[in-house]
Design a protein around this motif. Sequence first.
Motif, PDB file in Angstrom:
ATOM      1  N   GLN A 161      27.346  21.435  13.373  1.00 48.63           N
ATOM      2  CA  GLN A 161      26.651  22.562  12.746  1.00 48.63           C
ATOM      3  C   GLN A 161      26.949  23.851  13.505  1.00 48.63           C
ATOM      4  N   GLU A 162      27.137  23.690  14.809  1.00 51.76           N
ATOM      5  CA  GLU A 162      27.420  24.845  15.659  1.00 51.76           C
ATOM      6  C   GLU A 162      28.706  25.541  15.206  1.00 51.76           C
ATOM      7  N   GLU A 163      29.764  24.724  14.921  1.00 49.15           N
ATOM      8  CA  GLU A 163      31.031  25.305  14.483  1.00 49.15           C
ATOM      9  C   GLU A 163      30.870  25.995  13.132  1.00 49.15           C
ATOM     10  N   LEU A 164      30.159  25.340  12.211  1.00 47.13           N
ATOM     11  CA  LEU A 164      29.977  25.923  10.884  1.00 47.13           C
ATOM     12  C   LEU A 164      29.210  27.239  10.976  1.00 47.13           C
ATOM     13  N   ASP A 165      28.223  27.265  11.852  1.00 51.87           N
ATOM     14  CA  ASP A 165      27.446  28.500  12.039  1.00 51.87           C
ATOM     15  C   ASP A 165      28.344  29.617  12.557  1.00 51.87           C
ATOM     16  N   THR A 166      29.243  29.248  13.479  1.00 47.59           N
ATOM     17  CA  THR A 166      30.109  30.244  14.112  1.00 47.59           C
ATOM     18  C   THR A 166      31.040  30.897  13.089  1.00 47.59           C
ATOM     19  N   PHE A 167      31.510  30.104  12.097  1.00 45.75           N
ATOM     20  CA  PHE A 167      32.516  30.628  11.155  1.00 45.75           C
ATOM     21  C   PHE A 167      31.924  30.856   9.758  1.00 45.75           C
ATOM     22  N   GLY A 168      30.695  31.287   9.734  1.00 50.08           N
ATOM     23  CA  GLY A 168      30.078  31.701   8.478  1.00 50.08           C
ATOM     24  C   GLY A 168      29.903  30.563   7.476  1.00 50.08           C
ATOM     25  N   GLY A 169      29.621  29.336   7.960  1.00 47.66           N
ATOM     26  CA  GLY A 169      29.301  28.230   7.069  1.00 47.66           C
ATOM     27  C   GLY A 169      30.461  27.297   6.771  1.00 47.66           C
ATOM     28  N   VAL A 170      31.682  27.673   7.179  1.00 46.69           N
ATOM     29  CA  VAL A 170      32.834  26.774   6.995  1.00 46.69           C
ATOM     30  C   VAL A 170      33.428  26.437   8.355  1.00 46.69           C
ATOM     31  N   CYS A 171      34.382  25.474   8.368  1.00 43.60           N
ATOM     32  CA  CYS A 171      35.003  25.105   9.648  1.00 43.60           C
ATOM     33  C   CYS A 171      36.016  26.175  10.057  1.00 43.60           C
ATOM     34  N   GLU A 172      36.479  26.055  11.277  1.00 41.76           N
ATOM     35  CA  GLU A 172      37.392  27.069  11.810  1.00 41.76           C
ATOM     36  C   GLU A 172      38.682  27.149  10.997  1.00 41.76           C
ATOM     37  N   ASP A 173      39.232  25.979  10.604  1.00 40.78           N
ATOM     38  CA  ASP A 173      40.477  25.944   9.828  1.00 40.78           C
ATOM     39  C   ASP A 173      40.325  26.669   8.490  1.00 40.78           C
ATOM     40  N   CYS A 174      39.230  26.353   7.785  1.00 45.31           N
ATOM     41  CA  CYS A 174      39.001  27.001   6.481  1.00 45.31           C
ATOM     42  C   CYS A 174      38.745  28.499   6.663  1.00 45.31           C
ATOM     43  N   TYR A 175      38.069  28.835   7.736  1.00 42.12           N
ATOM     44  CA  TYR A 175      37.803  30.249   8.018  1.00 42.12           C
ATOM     45  C   TYR A 175      39.110  30.996   8.205  1.00 42.12           C
ATOM     46  N   GLU A 176      40.042  30.370   8.962  1.00 41.61           N
ATOM     47  CA  GLU A 176      41.337  31.004   9.213  1.00 41.61           C
ATOM     48  C   GLU A 176      42.170  31.081   7.925  1.00 41.61           C
ATOM     49  N   ASP A 177      42.131  30.011   7.127  1.00 39.63           N
ATOM     50  CA  ASP A 177      42.857  30.005   5.851  1.00 39.63           C
ATOM     51  C   ASP A 177      42.374  31.158   4.976  1.00 39.63           C
ATOM     52  N   LYS A 178      41.079  31.306   4.881  1.00 44.95           N
ATOM     53  CA  LYS A 178      40.482  32.352   4.056  1.00 44.95           C
ATOM     54  C   LYS A 178      40.928  33.731   4.490  1.00 44.95           C
ATOM     55  N   ASN A 179      40.916  33.948   5.830  1.00 44.99           N
ATOM     56  CA  ASN A 179      41.188  35.272   6.352  1.00 44.99           C
ATOM     57  C   ASN A 179      42.657  35.621   6.423  1.00 44.99           C
ATOM     58  N   GLN A 180      43.522  34.629   6.081  1.00 43.67           N
ATOM     59  CA  GLN A 180      44.954  34.930   6.041  1.00 43.67           C
ATOM     60  C   GLN A 180      45.331  35.516   4.679  1.00 43.67           C
ATOM     61  N   ASP A 181      44.575  35.116   3.657  1.00 42.62           N
ATOM     62  CA  ASP A 181      44.888  35.593   2.298  1.00 42.62           C
ATOM     63  C   ASP A 181      44.639  37.092   2.143  1.00 42.62           C
TER      64      ASP A 181
END
Length: 113
Positions: A93-113
């Motif tokens: 839950q700590e990781e999901l909280d850190t990246f706005g509710g998603v995992c770090e990988d999905c967070y990075e994928d989102k922010n690359q687009d």
Amino acid sequence: MATENELIQGLLLTKKWNDNIVKQLKMITEGKQNFKVVNERGDLIDVPQDYNKGIRFGVTIALNMIKEFPVQMSNESENIESQCPECHLNYSQEELDTFGGVCEDCYEDKNQD
Ligand SMILES: [Zn+2]
């Protein structure tokens, strides 16, 4: 040089190995049956009654020596594991909280687009 992840994996395997042995030794110390041995002809025979107590005593000593795993590990992050809504894999839950509710990988994928 092992990565941190490899070290953690090794530690978890060692902990599992320790748990298994402790479980088996406990079955021996808490068991009530007589011990059996295989004699030279290959027959399974009962250990003489008097020896059972001694064997349990020896196993109890061994159990006391190894039952405390020397490394304390917290299950905290495991207990509050949640699913990432994007990839449906489990993360703390700590990781999901850190990246706005998603995992770090999905967070990075989102922010690359
Ligand atoms: Zn994800």
